[in-house]
Design a protein around this motif. Structure first.
Motif, PDB file in Angstrom:
ATOM      1  N   PHE A  16       0.843  -1.201   0.000  1.00  0.00           N
ATOM      2  CA  PHE A  16       0.000   0.000   0.000  1.00  0.00           C
ATOM      3  C   PHE A  16       0.877   1.250   0.000  1.00  0.00           C
ATOM      4  O   PHE A  16       0.596   2.236  -0.694  1.00  0.00           O
ATOM      5  CB  PHE A  16      -0.916  -0.033   1.225  1.00  0.00           C
ATOM      6  CG  PHE A  16      -1.540   1.292   1.575  1.00  0.00           C
ATOM      7  CD1 PHE A  16      -2.541   1.845   0.781  1.00  0.00           C
ATOM      8  CD2 PHE A  16      -1.129   1.994   2.707  1.00  0.00           C
ATOM      9  CE1 PHE A  16      -3.115   3.072   1.112  1.00  0.00           C
ATOM     10  CE2 PHE A  16      -1.693   3.217   3.035  1.00  0.00           C
ATOM     11  CZ  PHE A  16      -2.688   3.761   2.232  1.00  0.00           C
ATOM     12  N   LEU A  17       1.978   1.213   0.753  1.00  0.00           N
ATOM     13  CA  LEU A  17       2.904   2.341   0.796  1.00  0.00           C
ATOM     14  C   LEU A  17       3.710   2.454  -0.492  1.00  0.00           C
ATOM     15  O   LEU A  17       3.877   3.546  -1.043  1.00  0.00           O
ATOM     16  CB  LEU A  17       3.845   2.192   1.995  1.00  0.00           C
ATOM     17  CG  LEU A  17       3.196   2.141   3.382  1.00  0.00           C
ATOM     18  CD1 LEU A  17       4.267   1.958   4.456  1.00  0.00           C
ATOM     19  CD2 LEU A  17       2.373   3.389   3.655  1.00  0.00           C
ATOM     20  N   ILE A  18       4.231   1.320  -0.979  1.00  0.00           N
ATOM     21  CA  ILE A  18       5.034   1.320  -2.198  1.00  0.00           C
ATOM     22  C   ILE A  18       4.225   1.809  -3.394  1.00  0.00           C
ATOM     23  O   ILE A  18       4.723   2.558  -4.249  1.00  0.00           O
ATOM     24  CB  ILE A  18       5.600  -0.090  -2.464  1.00  0.00           C
ATOM     25  CG1 ILE A  18       6.637  -0.457  -1.383  1.00  0.00           C
ATOM     26  CG2 ILE A  18       6.238  -0.170  -3.857  1.00  0.00           C
ATOM     27  CD1 ILE A  18       7.143  -1.885  -1.484  1.00  0.00           C
ATOM     28  N   LYS A  19       2.976   1.416  -3.460  1.00  0.00           N
ATOM     29  CA  LYS A  19       2.128   1.790  -4.598  1.00  0.00           C
ATOM     30  C   LYS A  19       1.888   3.295  -4.648  1.00  0.00           C
ATOM     31  O   LYS A  19       1.629   3.854  -5.719  1.00  0.00           O
ATOM     32  CB  LYS A  19       0.804   1.037  -4.540  1.00  0.00           C
ATOM     33  CG  LYS A  19       0.926  -0.426  -4.921  1.00  0.00           C
ATOM     34  CD  LYS A  19      -0.406  -1.153  -4.792  1.00  0.00           C
ATOM     35  CE  LYS A  19      -0.257  -2.628  -5.156  1.00  0.00           C
ATOM     36  NZ  LYS A  19      -1.533  -3.359  -4.976  1.00  0.00           N
ATOM     37  N   GLN A  20       1.970   3.966  -3.501  1.00  0.00           N
ATOM     38  CA  GLN A  20       1.826   5.425  -3.499  1.00  0.00           C
ATOM     39  C   GLN A  20       2.980   6.075  -4.259  1.00  0.00           C
ATOM     40  O   GLN A  20       2.788   6.993  -5.052  1.00  0.00           O
ATOM     41  CB  GLN A  20       1.771   5.942  -2.068  1.00  0.00           C
ATOM     42  CG  GLN A  20       0.524   5.540  -1.310  1.00  0.00           C
ATOM     43  CD  GLN A  20       0.541   6.062   0.114  1.00  0.00           C
ATOM     44  OE1 GLN A  20       0.810   7.242   0.357  1.00  0.00           O
ATOM     45  NE2 GLN A  20       0.252   5.205   1.071  1.00  0.00           N
ATOM     46  N   LYS A  21       4.194   5.585  -4.018  1.00  0.00           N
ATOM     47  CA  LYS A  21       5.357   6.102  -4.741  1.00  0.00           C
ATOM     48  C   LYS A  21       5.288   5.702  -6.206  1.00  0.00           C
ATOM     49  O   LYS A  21       5.657   6.480  -7.104  1.00  0.00           O
ATOM     50  CB  LYS A  21       6.642   5.564  -4.096  1.00  0.00           C
ATOM     51  CG  LYS A  21       7.920   6.027  -4.760  1.00  0.00           C
ATOM     52  CD  LYS A  21       8.149   7.527  -4.598  1.00  0.00           C
ATOM     53  CE  LYS A  21       9.514   7.935  -5.151  1.00  0.00           C
ATOM     54  NZ  LYS A  21       9.782   9.367  -5.001  1.00  0.00           N
ATOM     55  N   TYR A  22       4.819   4.505  -6.476  1.00  0.00           N
ATOM     56  CA  TYR A  22       4.660   4.007  -7.850  1.00  0.00           C
ATOM     57  C   TYR A  22       3.716   4.935  -8.632  1.00  0.00           C
ATOM     58  O   TYR A  22       4.013   5.347  -9.755  1.00  0.00           O
ATOM     59  CB  TYR A  22       4.113   2.586  -7.808  1.00  0.00           C
ATOM     60  CG  TYR A  22       3.856   1.954  -9.151  1.00  0.00           C
ATOM     61  CD1 TYR A  22       4.872   1.284  -9.828  1.00  0.00           C
ATOM     62  CD2 TYR A  22       2.598   2.018  -9.747  1.00  0.00           C
ATOM     63  CE1 TYR A  22       4.644   0.686 -11.062  1.00  0.00           C
ATOM     64  CE2 TYR A  22       2.356   1.430 -10.980  1.00  0.00           C
ATOM     65  CZ  TYR A  22       3.400   0.765 -11.633  1.00  0.00           C
ATOM     66  OH  TYR A  22       3.161   0.176 -12.858  1.00  0.00           O
ATOM     67  N   LYS A  23       2.592   5.284  -8.013  1.00  0.00           N
ATOM     68  CA  LYS A  23       1.632   6.170  -8.661  1.00  0.00           C
ATOM     69  C   LYS A  23       2.220   7.549  -8.856  1.00  0.00           C
ATOM     70  O   LYS A  23       2.005   8.207  -9.880  1.00  0.00           O
ATOM     71  CB  LYS A  23       0.350   6.241  -7.827  1.00  0.00           C
ATOM     72  CG  LYS A  23      -0.748   7.072  -8.446  1.00  0.00           C
ATOM     73  CD  LYS A  23      -2.002   7.058  -7.596  1.00  0.00           C
ATOM     74  CE  LYS A  23      -3.111   7.896  -8.238  1.00  0.00           C
ATOM     75  NZ  LYS A  23      -4.340   7.895  -7.391  1.00  0.00           N
ATOM     76  N   ASN A  24       3.002   8.019  -7.867  1.00  0.00           N
ATOM     77  CA  ASN A  24       3.634   9.330  -7.934  1.00  0.00           C
ATOM     78  C   ASN A  24       4.581   9.433  -9.116  1.00  0.00           C
ATOM     79  O   ASN A  24       4.611  10.432  -9.839  1.00  0.00           O
ATOM     80  CB  ASN A  24       4.361   9.594  -6.619  1.00  0.00           C
ATOM     81  CG  ASN A  24       5.183  10.875  -6.631  1.00  0.00           C
ATOM     82  OD1 ASN A  24       6.366  10.854  -6.904  1.00  0.00           O
ATOM     83  ND2 ASN A  24       4.517  11.996  -6.330  1.00  0.00           N
ATOM     84  N   LEU A  25       5.388   8.375  -9.341  1.00  0.00           N
ATOM     85  CA  LEU A  25       6.348   8.375 -10.455  1.00  0.00           C
ATOM     86  C   LEU A  25       5.656   8.152 -11.798  1.00  0.00           C
ATOM     87  O   LEU A  25       6.208   8.510 -12.835  1.00  0.00           O
ATOM     88  CB  LEU A  25       7.401   7.288 -10.232  1.00  0.00           C
ATOM     89  CG  LEU A  25       8.380   7.508  -9.079  1.00  0.00           C
ATOM     90  CD1 LEU A  25       9.369   6.352  -9.012  1.00  0.00           C
ATOM     91  CD2 LEU A  25       9.134   8.821  -9.235  1.00  0.00           C
ATOM     92  N   SER A  26       4.488   7.544 -11.778  1.00  0.00           N
ATOM     93  CA  SER A  26       3.776   7.252 -13.029  1.00  0.00           C
ATOM     94  C   SER A  26       3.055   8.469 -13.579  1.00  0.00           C
ATOM     95  O   SER A  26       2.684   8.497 -14.749  1.00  0.00           O
ATOM     96  CB  SER A  26       2.759   6.118 -12.798  1.00  0.00           C
ATOM     97  OG  SER A  26       3.408   4.938 -12.374  1.00  0.00           O
ATOM     98  N   ASN A  27       2.844   9.476 -12.731  1.00  0.00           N
ATOM     99  CA  ASN A  27       2.111  10.674 -13.169  1.00  0.00           C
ATOM    100  C   ASN A  27       2.972  11.554 -14.072  1.00  0.00           C
ATOM    101  O   ASN A  27       4.186  11.604 -13.920  1.00  0.00           O
ATOM    102  CB  ASN A  27       1.658  11.485 -11.949  1.00  0.00           C
ATOM    103  CG  ASN A  27       0.591  10.756 -11.168  1.00  0.00           C
ATOM    104  OD1 ASN A  27      -0.137   9.915 -11.706  1.00  0.00           O
ATOM    105  ND2 ASN A  27       0.484  11.069  -9.874  1.00  0.00           N
TER     106      ASN A  27
END
Length: 318
Positions: free
Chosen positions: A307-318
């Motif tokens: 859940f925490l890692i996916k936040q950074k994943y989404k941040n870099l994907s934007n």
């Protein structure tokens, strides 16, 4: 590989445009070496002893030299040339250090370079099966990248990766051979190198985490000298530092400039369980770097960690 352009519902094949000369490949890569390989371009056509190196680069993350060689033909041995150039580098450290000192405009010492992380990158439109098989060993300090250019101004780079668990030294036991001499000093860091630092329950936890990470598109696991990186399309998702009784997952939050402005993709982690800790440091420029540190142990809830890692994943994907 075939490449197509979508025109409404029709697929139109994009034609491949062959490179006429090795120099064409070299010029393209050298101009874009930082974005393609995350390396600093140091010098082109460097002559050392009786050899000429196509492109000399420096890996600032590992503090190591990287030599890039370009090929169009297939009548050469990747192993022979690769080890010859690595031996050239190790036998002429002072020459290479001088070139690097001139580039950075400061005096560097031998210990400022991690010679054990030296490596060779071969770039070619294609490699034959013999060349690919010759590097199918564990821990070789070589990378094979195939480059292709297409009529829609697209360039594709694909890396050939080894899946072998066998070391090349088992096939060449002679202690005075070039391979053995280079292998004494150059060490390729892999996943096993980091796992050997920690205990079995944490190795098991890492393997479970890897399985979850595999469900994230375009994420690559990249071992470095001091940690394992999770990379998303060339950007660092997070680092994992392995210790005897713990694994520390570190996630860059972003930078804060002296005027208070923040770097692109600066983000705040939503961590209701408060398992992360914030860390920071300051460069001479006054810019402040910030990071989140998340401990991993044998009881860590992987669902929450993802859940925490996916936040950074989404941040870099934007």
């Amino acid at each position: 590989m075939k490449l197509f352009k979508l025109n409404k519902t029709n697929l139109n094949e994009v034609e491949q445009i062959p490179f006429k000369l090795e120099k064409d490949i070299q010029s393209l890569v050298e101009v874009n070496v930082e974005s393609v390989f995350n390396l600093k371009f140091i010098q082109s056509e460097l002559s050392v002893d009786k050899y000429r190196i196509d492109t000399l680069c420096f890996d600032e993350e590992n503090n190591s030299f990287v030599i890039i060689e370009y090929k169009k033909g297939k009548s050469y041995s990747v192993i022979d040339q690769g080890y010859t150039y690595l031996q050239l580098l190790l036998n002429n450290k002072s020459d290479f250090l001088l070139v690097l000192s001139q580039y950075f405009n400061k005096v560097l010492r031998m210990e400022d370079v991690d010679w054990s992380q030296s490596r060779i990158i071969f770039v070619s439109p294609s490699f034959n099966s013999y060349q690919k098989d010759s590097v199918n060993f564990k821990g070789l300090p070589f990378e094979l990248w195939e480059i292709k250019r297409y009529s829609n101004d697209t360039v594709v780079l694909n890396e050939h990766r080894s899946n072998s668990k066998e070391s090349i030294e088992t096939l060449n036991p002679t202690s005075n051979s070039t391979i053995s001499q280079v292998s004494k000093e150059v060490k390729v860091v892999d996943e096993d190198f980091h796992l050997s630092k920690t205990n079995q329950p944490l190795v098991d936890k890492w393997n479970e985490l890897k399985e979850e990470i595999s469900n994230l598109d375009d994420v690559e696991i990249t071992p470095k000298n001091d940690y394992i990186s999770l990379m998303l399309n060339g950007k660092t998702l997070c680092y994992l530092i392995f210790r005897k009784n713990s694994i520390s997952l570190e996630m860059n939050r972003g930078n804060v400039k002296p005027d208070g402005s923040r770097s692109k993709n600066y983000f705040d982690l939503d961590d209701p369980k408060k398992i992360s800790k914030e860390g920071s440091w300051e460069w001479k420029s006054g810019t402040k770097g910030t990071i989140y540190k998340i401990p991993i142990n044998k009881t860590t809830d992987l669902e929450y960690l993802m859940f925490l890692i996916k936040q950074k994943y989404k941040n870099l994907s934007n």
